[in-house]
Design an enzyme around this catalytic site. Structure first.
Site, PDB file in Angstrom:
ATOM      1  N   SER A   1      22.883  -4.234 -12.743  1.00 21.63           N
ATOM      2  CA  SER A   1      22.480  -3.356 -11.629  1.00 21.63           C
ATOM      3  C   SER A   1      21.949  -2.003 -12.105  1.00 21.63           C
ATOM      4  CB  SER A   1      23.627  -3.180 -10.624  1.00 21.63           C
ATOM      5  OG  SER A   1      23.995  -4.437 -10.087  1.00 21.63           O
TER       6      SER A   1
ATOM      7  N   GLY B   1      23.610  -8.238 -10.650  1.00 17.46           N
ATOM      8  CA  GLY B   1      23.111  -8.652  -9.326  1.00 17.46           C
ATOM      9  C   GLY B   1      24.051  -8.302  -8.190  1.00 17.46           C
TER      10      GLY B   1
ATOM     11  N   HIS C   1      22.494 -15.361 -21.748  1.00 16.14           N
ATOM     12  CA  HIS C   1      22.700 -14.659 -20.467  1.00 16.14           C
ATOM     13  C   HIS C   1      23.880 -15.310 -19.735  1.00 16.14           C
ATOM     14  CE1 HIS C   1      22.040 -13.048 -16.470  1.00 16.14           C
ATOM     15  NE2 HIS C   1      21.282 -12.118 -17.041  1.00 16.14           N
TER      16      HIS C   1
ATOM     17  N   GLU D   1      24.314 -16.031 -16.770  1.00 12.82           N
ATOM     18  CA  GLU D   1      23.937 -17.070 -15.798  1.00 12.82           C
ATOM     19  C   GLU D   1      23.709 -18.406 -16.501  1.00 12.82           C
ATOM     20  OE1 GLU D   1      20.730 -14.993 -13.849  1.00 12.82           O
ATOM     21  OE2 GLU D   1      22.167 -13.573 -13.015  1.00 12.82           O
TER      22      GLU D   1
ATOM     23  N   LYS E   1      14.486 -13.579 -14.195  1.00 15.25           N
ATOM     24  CA  LYS E   1      15.261 -14.742 -13.740  1.00 15.25           C
ATOM     25  C   LYS E   1      14.306 -15.764 -13.113  1.00 15.25           C
ATOM     26  CE  LYS E   1      19.013 -11.569 -12.824  1.00 15.25           C
ATOM     27  NZ  LYS E   1      20.410 -11.500 -12.538  1.00 15.25           N
TER      28      LYS E   1
ATOM     29  N   GLU F   1      26.315  -6.909 -20.861  1.00 14.05           N
ATOM     30  CA  GLU F   1      26.134  -7.128 -19.426  1.00 14.05           C
ATOM     31  C   GLU F   1      27.439  -7.590 -18.790  1.00 14.05           C
ATOM     32  OE1 GLU F   1      21.742  -7.742 -18.398  1.00 14.05           O
ATOM     33  OE2 GLU F   1      22.669  -9.695 -18.644  1.00 14.05           O
TER      34      GLU F   1
ATOM     35  N   ASN G   1      14.357  -8.806 -16.942  1.00 15.96           N
ATOM     36  CA  ASN G   1      14.725 -10.221 -16.857  1.00 15.96           C
ATOM     37  C   ASN G   1      14.408 -10.659 -15.434  1.00 15.96           C
ATOM     38  OD1 ASN G   1      15.849 -12.743 -16.821  1.00 15.96           O
ATOM     39  ND2 ASN G   1      17.969 -12.026 -16.705  1.00 15.96           N
TER      40      ASN G   1
HETATM   41  C1  PEP Z   1      20.302  -9.388 -15.571  1.00 17.59           C
HETATM   42  O1  PEP Z   1      19.887 -10.361 -14.982  1.00 17.59           O
HETATM   43  O2  PEP Z   1      20.390  -9.405 -16.799  1.00 17.59           O
HETATM   44  C2  PEP Z   1      20.699  -8.218 -14.768  1.00 17.59           C
HETATM   45  C3  PEP Z   1      21.252  -7.200 -15.377  1.00 17.59           C
HETATM   46  O3  PEP Z   1      20.454  -8.285 -13.441  1.00 17.59           O
HETATM   47  P1  PEP Z   1      20.565  -7.068 -12.382  1.00 17.59           P
HETATM   48  O4  PEP Z   1      19.857  -5.895 -12.977  1.00 17.59           O
HETATM   49  O5  PEP Z   1      19.908  -7.579 -11.146  1.00 17.59           O
HETATM   50  O6  PEP Z   1      22.030  -6.792 -12.204  1.00 17.59           O
END
Ligand code: PEP
Length: 258
Positions: free
Chosen positions: A216, A176, A99, A101, A15, A170, A13
């Site tokens: 992460s 992040g 997601h 976000e 973003k 998630e 992803n």
């Molecule tokens: C994501 O954006 O779905 C995500 C898991 O980001 P990150 O791996 O940076 O935590």
């Protein structure tokens, strides 16, 4: 992972990162480094403007391109939005839906459900994201929250369509932040998600749904997370922006299972 019953999926992803030129450069490097093993499905979900560059670069590979969002309406006066048939026509096979976000920008469970129906109707594979906040985890309501999100997301989805869906667990507190859920924490919730799906659709269907972990995940922790029986892959943000790191995560998923 349990490759006997379901696919392992490693999905990026991006973003709001990388321009079309940077996308082209990334895939030139990535294609040189990409592992040859065929044990997992590889997906890259990129900003809408990068989709043509990604599709062009990956034309001769087995890597699927996805979008990071879609609109549930077929067409019309929705300035700035993108319909599922546009994504399909542009070469997408996947779309991330729900997601955290985007939920933080106001996307509701009803929106998520409508987008899933639209995606499935267009033959796009939805990667449906669910996850709890730190406050919810500390209040001990993670399972209730995720159960509610799964039920709301899948409302009205027919049994023959559910096989096309990929779920991504998630935890918001891990996205992040560099704070990864422990393999046990991630496995516990992924297993619980499978139980919810089993109660909704039966054991055979639930056994076949790929459930990813995201938050992460990186080249150092991927192997341990992917060793869990109910974690069928990863949705990866930050680490997917660096080809070498993303390739190492794919390699971790490509390990033969004893
Ligand atoms: C994501 O954006 O779905 C995500 C898991 O980001 P990150 O791996 O940076 O935590």
């Amino acid at each position: 992972m349990n490759r006997k019953y379901r696919k392992t999926v490693i999905a990026a992803n991006w973003k709001m990162n990388k321009t079309p030129s940077e996308t082209k450069a990334f895939f030139t490097e990535f294609k040189n480094q990409m592992p040859k093993g065929r044990w997992c499905d590889i997906v890259v979900c990129v900003p809408a403007v990068d989709i043509p560059a990604a599709v062009r670069a990956l034309r001769d590979t087995r890597v699927g391109v996805g979008a990071e969002n879609c609109n549930a309406n077929a067409s019309g006066a929705y300035t700035g939005e993108i319909a599922v048939n546009m994504l399909v026509d542009a070469g997408c096979k996947y779309v991330i839906i729900g997601h955290s976000e985007r939920r933080a920008m106001g996307e509701t469970d009803a929106d998520v459900n409508a987008k899933i129906h639209a995606a499935l109707g267009a033959n796009l594979i939805p990667i449906v994201c669910v996850g709890e906040s730190l406050e919810q985890r500390e209040a001990g309501i993670t399972d209730e929250w995720i159960t509610m999100q799964i039920k709301a997301a899948l409302a009205g989805v027919a049994v023959e369509k559910i096989k096309k869906i990929v779920v991504a667990y998630e935890p918001i507190w891990a996205i992040g932040t560099g704070k990864t859920a422990t393999p046990d924490q991630a496995e516990q919730v992924c297993q619980m998600i499978r139980t919810v799906i089993r109660k909704m659709y039966g054991a055979a269907i639930a056994r076949g749904v790929s459930i990813l972990y995201g938050g992460s995940m990186n080249e150092k922790n991927a192997e341990e997370l992917l060793a869990q029986p109910d974690i069928d892959g990863g949705l990866i943000g930050g680490a997917s922006l660096v080809s070498e790191k993303f390739v190492k995560i794919i390699e971790a998923a490509n390990q033969p299972i004893a």
